[in-house]
Design an enzyme around this catalytic site. Structure first.
Site, PDB file in Angstrom:
ATOM      1  N   GLN A 101       0.713  -1.056   0.029  1.00 26.17           N
ATOM      2  CA  GLN A 101      -0.129   0.206  -0.222  1.00 26.17           C
ATOM      3  C   GLN A 101       1.297   1.282  -0.225  1.00 26.17           C
ATOM      4  O   GLN A 101       1.728   1.996   0.532  1.00 26.17           O
ATOM      5  CB  GLN A 101      -0.964   0.240   1.214  1.00 26.17           C
ATOM      6  CG  GLN A 101      -2.061   1.398   1.106  1.00 26.17           C
ATOM      7  CD  GLN A 101      -2.743   1.216   2.586  1.00 26.17           C
ATOM      8  OE1 GLN A 101      -2.468   1.563   3.827  1.00 26.17           O
ATOM      9  NE2 GLN A 101      -4.227   1.397   2.191  1.00 26.17           N
ATOM     10  N   TYR A 188      -6.233  11.277   3.802  1.00 27.61           N
ATOM     11  CA  TYR A 188      -5.059  10.809   3.703  1.00 27.61           C
ATOM     12  C   TYR A 188      -4.975  12.027   2.572  1.00 27.61           C
ATOM     13  O   TYR A 188      -5.732  11.644   1.878  1.00 27.61           O
ATOM     14  CB  TYR A 188      -4.044   9.348   3.790  1.00 27.61           C
ATOM     15  CG  TYR A 188      -4.063   9.143   4.957  1.00 27.61           C
ATOM     16  CD1 TYR A 188      -3.805   9.984   6.421  1.00 27.61           C
ATOM     17  CD2 TYR A 188      -4.605   7.763   5.419  1.00 27.61           C
ATOM     18  CE1 TYR A 188      -3.574   9.195   7.507  1.00 27.61           C
ATOM     19  CE2 TYR A 188      -4.526   6.938   6.265  1.00 27.61           C
ATOM     20  CZ  TYR A 188      -3.997   7.471   8.130  1.00 27.61           C
ATOM     21  OH  TYR A 188      -4.507   7.733   8.919  1.00 27.61           O
ATOM     22  N   ARG A 235      -7.659   2.106  -2.917  1.00 22.53           N
ATOM     23  CA  ARG A 235      -8.716   1.699  -1.511  1.00 22.53           C
ATOM     24  C   ARG A 235      -9.057   3.452  -0.912  1.00 22.53           C
ATOM     25  O   ARG A 235      -8.109   4.445  -1.604  1.00 22.53           O
ATOM     26  CB  ARG A 235      -7.346   1.597  -0.327  1.00 22.53           C
ATOM     27  CG  ARG A 235      -9.072   0.810   1.116  1.00 22.53           C
ATOM     28  CD  ARG A 235      -7.888   0.157   1.748  1.00 22.53           C
ATOM     29  NE  ARG A 235      -8.924  -0.773   2.603  1.00 22.53           N
ATOM     30  CZ  ARG A 235      -8.673  -1.610   3.398  1.00 22.53           C
ATOM     31  NH1 ARG A 235      -8.485  -0.011   4.623  1.00 22.53           N
ATOM     32  NH2 ARG A 235      -9.601  -1.828   3.604  1.00 22.53           N
ATOM     33  N   GLY A 331      -9.909  -6.649   9.487  1.00 22.37           N
ATOM     34  CA  GLY A 331      -8.856  -6.578   9.707  1.00 22.37           C
ATOM     35  C   GLY A 331      -8.493  -7.036  11.152  1.00 22.37           C
ATOM     36  O   GLY A 331      -7.396  -7.893  10.930  1.00 22.37           O
ATOM     37  N   ARG A 332      -8.894  -7.077  11.941  1.00 21.78           N
ATOM     38  CA  ARG A 332      -8.973  -6.976  13.507  1.00 21.78           C
ATOM     39  C   ARG A 332      -8.848  -8.270  13.791  1.00 21.78           C
ATOM     40  O   ARG A 332      -8.020  -9.020  14.778  1.00 21.78           O
ATOM     41  CB  ARG A 332      -9.880  -6.117  14.655  1.00 21.78           C
ATOM     42  CG  ARG A 332      -9.529  -4.698  14.461  1.00 21.78           C
ATOM     43  CD  ARG A 332     -10.212  -3.833  15.305  1.00 21.78           C
ATOM     44  NE  ARG A 332      -9.993  -2.467  15.625  1.00 21.78           N
ATOM     45  CZ  ARG A 332     -10.990  -2.048  15.029  1.00 21.78           C
ATOM     46  NH1 ARG A 332     -11.453  -2.340  14.093  1.00 21.78           N
ATOM     47  NH2 ARG A 332     -10.391  -0.353  14.933  1.00 21.78           N
TER      48      ARG A 332
END
Length: 373
Positions: A101, A188, A235, A331-332
């Site tokens: 990424q 971002y 993404r 994810g987690r």
């Protein structure tokens, strides 16, 4: 192993994936200092999770100004490329497929993280709210801090950044990655250009949505030229409702997110890239993406579609069976369960996530989660 739609193979670009489970990009802040270099410890972490059908590395900054959190890795120096080669070699030895990424935080940074203590760079000199950078205060220790007012990039500087993304993509391929993902989510830099909240420029990169999409379009084209469109994903993190506080977790909330993100997906479709990844809000009682939006993404984009955020195996399977998704990111659960695909496919119990060790630290809470068998 029980039959499960997420256990079925699928193609992604030039790759045949063994299953539809994705390890999405997850910031863990364990790069070696100085130099923000991937380590043997990181190689072991990714190796353990190479049973995912597809993996995306944690965000890796494309240049020194792209860092917003201490101890995150980069992909712009020779030492960083060599460090990442350890990771990709370990993943490939297990038969895994991994993209890097490519990350630039833009205004979500701090002078302490910037070269020569300068202000962070951004589309416009607008200070972010409800979001923090993370600086090192002592070896192995740090704190969350408010980002300052950023410096607006000049038009030539924006064009130079497009070239930095392309070079980072070439570096990633040199490091052994199978492809790259452009981070255009979570507030971002690329997301900042896309958003009317953060982008108030009056040049060719600001104003109308067509202009706000220009930075994304030029990066996609430059990276496609550098490494090939089938080695590229993007993404996004569209949010259709929520409070200002929610933006900490998902990004910038547009007035008409459906229109903004479908137009963005059209950019990706025109470029013929491999996939679009959609990061959904994952806190308790988070709003779900509207079905009309999911259908519009499918109708607009002919590549693979990845969703991540609060998914169970059953919920993800329903989305795949409905034809709205091709792969599902966890994810987690993947942090706490290195053998997550096997646990999901067989209904095995999951390890609980330990808050300690989530960000920064050593092997504890990183590579010491046990497999079920």
């Amino acid at each position: 192993m029980t039959d499960h739609v997420l256990s079925t193979p699928v193609t992604l670009g030039q790759h045949r994936l063994n299953n539809r489970i994705v390890l999405p990009p997850l910031t863990r802040q364990r790069s070696a200092q100085p130099g923000d270099i991937a380590t043997d410890l990181m190689a072991e972490y990714y190796r353990q999770r190479a049973n995912a059908g597809f993996m995306v590395s944690e965000g890796t900054q494309i240049e020194p100004r792209g860092q917003g959190y201490a101890w995150t890795p980069g992909i712009y120096s020779a030492a960083q490329v060599a460090g990442w080669r350890k990771v990709t070699d370990a993943v490939h030895a297990e038969g895994g497929v991994i993209f890097a990424q490519l990350w630039h935080v833009g205004r979500v940074s701090h002078n302490d993280l910037q070269p020569d203590g300068a202000a962070p760079v951004a589309p416009s000199a607008i200070q972010p709210s409800q979001v923090k950078a993370f600086i090192e205060t002592a070896p192995g220790a740090g704190e969350l801090v408010q980002p300052p007012v950023p410096r607006a990039l000049s038009t030539p500087e924006v064009k130079a950044l497009v070239g930095l993304y392309a070079q980072a993509a070439r570096n990633a391929i040199a490091a052994g990655f199978d492809g790259v993902e452009i981070h255009s989510a979570n507030g971002y830099l690329v997301n900042q250009f896309l958003s009317a909240h953060a982008n108030q420029r009056d040049d060719e990169y600001g104003g109308l949505l067509e202009n706000r999409l220009r930075f994304l379009r030029e990066i996609v084209e430059a990276v496609s030229d550098a490494v090939g469109p089938q080695r590229l994903g993007v993404r996004f993190s569209p949010l259709f409702s929520g409070t200002d506080q929610d933006r900490v977790y998902i990004g910038l909330v547009e007035e008409d997110p459906h229109h903004v993100y479908i137009e963005a997906v059209k950019v990706l479709e025109a470029a013929g890239i491999a996939y679009v990844s959609l990061a959904e809000a994952d806190w308790d009682n988070a709003p779900e993406l509207p079905l009309t939006f999911r259908q519009a993404v499918r109708d607009t984009f002919s590549g693979r579609i990845i969703y991540a955020g609060r998914y169970t195996a059953e919920r993800g399977a329903r989305l795949v069976e409905a034809g709205l998704a091709d792969l599902i990111g966890f994810g987690r659960p993947f942090i706490a369960n290195p053998d997550l695909p096997q646990r999901l496919f067989n209904g095995w119990p999951l390890n609980p996530l330990q808050a300690e060790g989530m960000y920064g630290g050593s092997a504890q809470g990183y590579i010491d989660y046990p497999a079920y068998r």
